[in-house]
Design a protein around this motif. Structure first.
Motif, short mmCIF file in Angstrom:
data_model
loop_
_atom_site.label_atom_id
_atom_site.label_comp_id
_atom_site.label_asym_id
_atom_site.label_seq_id
_atom_site.Cartn_x
_atom_site.Cartn_y
_atom_site.Cartn_z
N HIS A 91 6.33 -41.29 -16.52
CA HIS A 91 7.18 -40.87 -16.91
C HIS A 91 7.62 -40.74 -15.96
O HIS A 91 8.02 -39.30 -15.07
CB HIS A 91 6.77 -39.78 -17.42
CG HIS A 91 5.69 -39.34 -18.58
ND1 HIS A 91 6.60 -39.62 -20.14
CD2 HIS A 91 4.72 -39.58 -18.76
CE1 HIS A 91 5.46 -39.96 -20.52
NE2 HIS A 91 3.88 -40.29 -20.10
N SER A 92 8.96 -41.72 -15.58
CA SER A 92 9.80 -41.96 -14.75
C SER A 92 10.89 -40.52 -15.11
O SER A 92 11.44 -40.41 -13.27
CB SER A 92 10.42 -43.08 -15.30
OG SER A 92 11.47 -43.38 -16.12
N GLU A 93 11.21 -40.14 -15.78
CA GLU A 93 12.60 -38.67 -15.50
C GLU A 93 11.34 -37.77 -15.33
O GLU A 93 11.90 -36.93 -13.74
CB GLU A 93 12.85 -38.46 -17.20
CG GLU A 93 11.24 -38.07 -18.16
CD GLU A 93 11.09 -38.93 -18.73
OE1 GLU A 93 10.88 -38.97 -20.48
OE2 GLU A 93 11.28 -40.67 -18.14
N LYS A 94 9.86 -37.78 -14.89
CA LYS A 94 9.62 -36.40 -14.24
C LYS A 94 9.15 -36.88 -12.96
O LYS A 94 10.09 -35.80 -12.49
CB LYS A 94 8.01 -35.78 -15.25
CG LYS A 94 8.10 -35.67 -16.26
CD LYS A 94 6.43 -35.82 -16.32
CE LYS A 94 6.06 -35.05 -18.20
NZ LYS A 94 4.95 -35.14 -18.79
N LEU A 95 9.58 -37.64 -12.48
CA LEU A 95 9.32 -38.09 -11.21
C LEU A 95 11.06 -38.16 -10.14
O LEU A 95 11.26 -37.06 -9.46
CB LEU A 95 9.39 -39.71 -10.86
CG LEU A 95 7.98 -39.62 -11.12
CD1 LEU A 95 7.26 -41.75 -11.51
CD2 LEU A 95 6.63 -39.09 -10.53
N ALA A 96 12.18 -38.42 -11.32
CA ALA A 96 13.40 -38.31 -10.93
C ALA A 96 14.00 -36.60 -11.03
O ALA A 96 14.17 -36.77 -9.95
CB ALA A 96 14.30 -39.23 -12.31
N LEU A 97 13.36 -35.87 -11.84
CA LEU A 97 13.58 -34.50 -12.23
C LEU A 97 12.85 -34.00 -11.07
O LEU A 97 14.06 -32.94 -9.58
CB LEU A 97 12.86 -33.58 -13.70
CG LEU A 97 12.93 -32.08 -12.66
CD1 LEU A 97 14.73 -32.27 -13.07
CD2 LEU A 97 12.15 -31.57 -14.45
N ALA A 98 11.70 -34.17 -10.13
CA ALA A 98 11.22 -33.52 -9.17
C ALA A 98 11.97 -33.90 -7.73
O ALA A 98 11.82 -32.86 -7.24
CB ALA A 98 9.80 -34.19 -8.76
N PHE A 99 12.22 -35.53 -7.80
CA PHE A 99 13.26 -35.89 -6.75
C PHE A 99 14.65 -34.75 -6.60
O PHE A 99 14.57 -34.51 -5.16
CB PHE A 99 13.10 -37.60 -6.83
CG PHE A 99 13.70 -37.42 -5.76
CD1 PHE A 99 13.43 -38.22 -4.16
CD2 PHE A 99 15.44 -37.87 -5.55
CE1 PHE A 99 14.23 -38.34 -3.57
CE2 PHE A 99 16.42 -38.74 -4.35
CZ PHE A 99 15.18 -38.50 -3.45
N ALA A 100 14.99 -34.64 -7.75
CA ALA A 100 16.27 -34.05 -8.08
C ALA A 100 16.56 -32.54 -6.80
O ALA A 100 17.27 -32.38 -6.82
CB ALA A 100 16.70 -33.72 -8.79
#
Length: 160
Positions: A91-100
């Motif tokens: 789930h790419s949005e979880k990874l994007a959230l963690a990075f942000a």
């Protein structure tokens, strides 16, 4: 016809698929592709393959050579077996959230995430909790709409 499709959409979003189907069958005019497509989308969201199959047969009766009807049915089956999600990876949005969250300071500008698929229920719930815990606004643009998460709620009202 637009008014009828709105009623079908409202019933479908509320999970009242049998009522939506009954409404369509009792319409004084013949339902078109939009009506059956609206019912199908609701069936996919609520994982009701039986009514989805019926809606697709109606779509095929109206437009037998329309390839979208076959894609619709394939997606309905994939949503219930969840094989499509596994094939597409994490789930790419979880990874994007963690990075942000790691890269930005707390209480700064909203976090904006764009993805080319619909957000799943699990990620949608996570974003609501993350907006509380991080005290940040999170905006996710999926293939269908914008989701604006703030203080544990989403702008879609959990109807997407």
């Amino acid at each position: 016809m637009k008014h009828y499709s709105l009623i079908v959409d409202l019933l479908g979003r509320a999970g009242r698929l049998n009522e939506a189907l009954k409404f369509i069958e009792e319409m004084p005019i013949n339902p078109d592709l939009v009506i059956w497509g609206t019912l199908f989308c609701a069936c996919r969201a609520h994982k009701n393959v039986e009514i989805a199959e019926f809606a697709v047969t109606k779509l095929l009766e109206l437009e037998p050579k329309h390839p979208g009807s076959y894609v619709f049915l394939s997606n309905a089956y994939a949503a219930v077996e969840e094989e499509k999600e596994d094939a597409l990876g994490s789930h790419s949005e979880k990874l994007a959230l963690a990075f942000a969250l790691i890269q930005t300071s707390p209480k700064t500008a909203p976090i904006r995430i764009v993805k080319n698929l619909r957000i799943c229920g699990d990620c949608h719930s996570l974003m609501k909790y993350a907006s509380i815990m991080s005290q940040r606004e999170i905006i996710v643009r999926d293939i269908k709409r914008f989701h604006h998460f703030k203080d544990g709620t989403c702008s879609c009202g959990d109807y997407w």
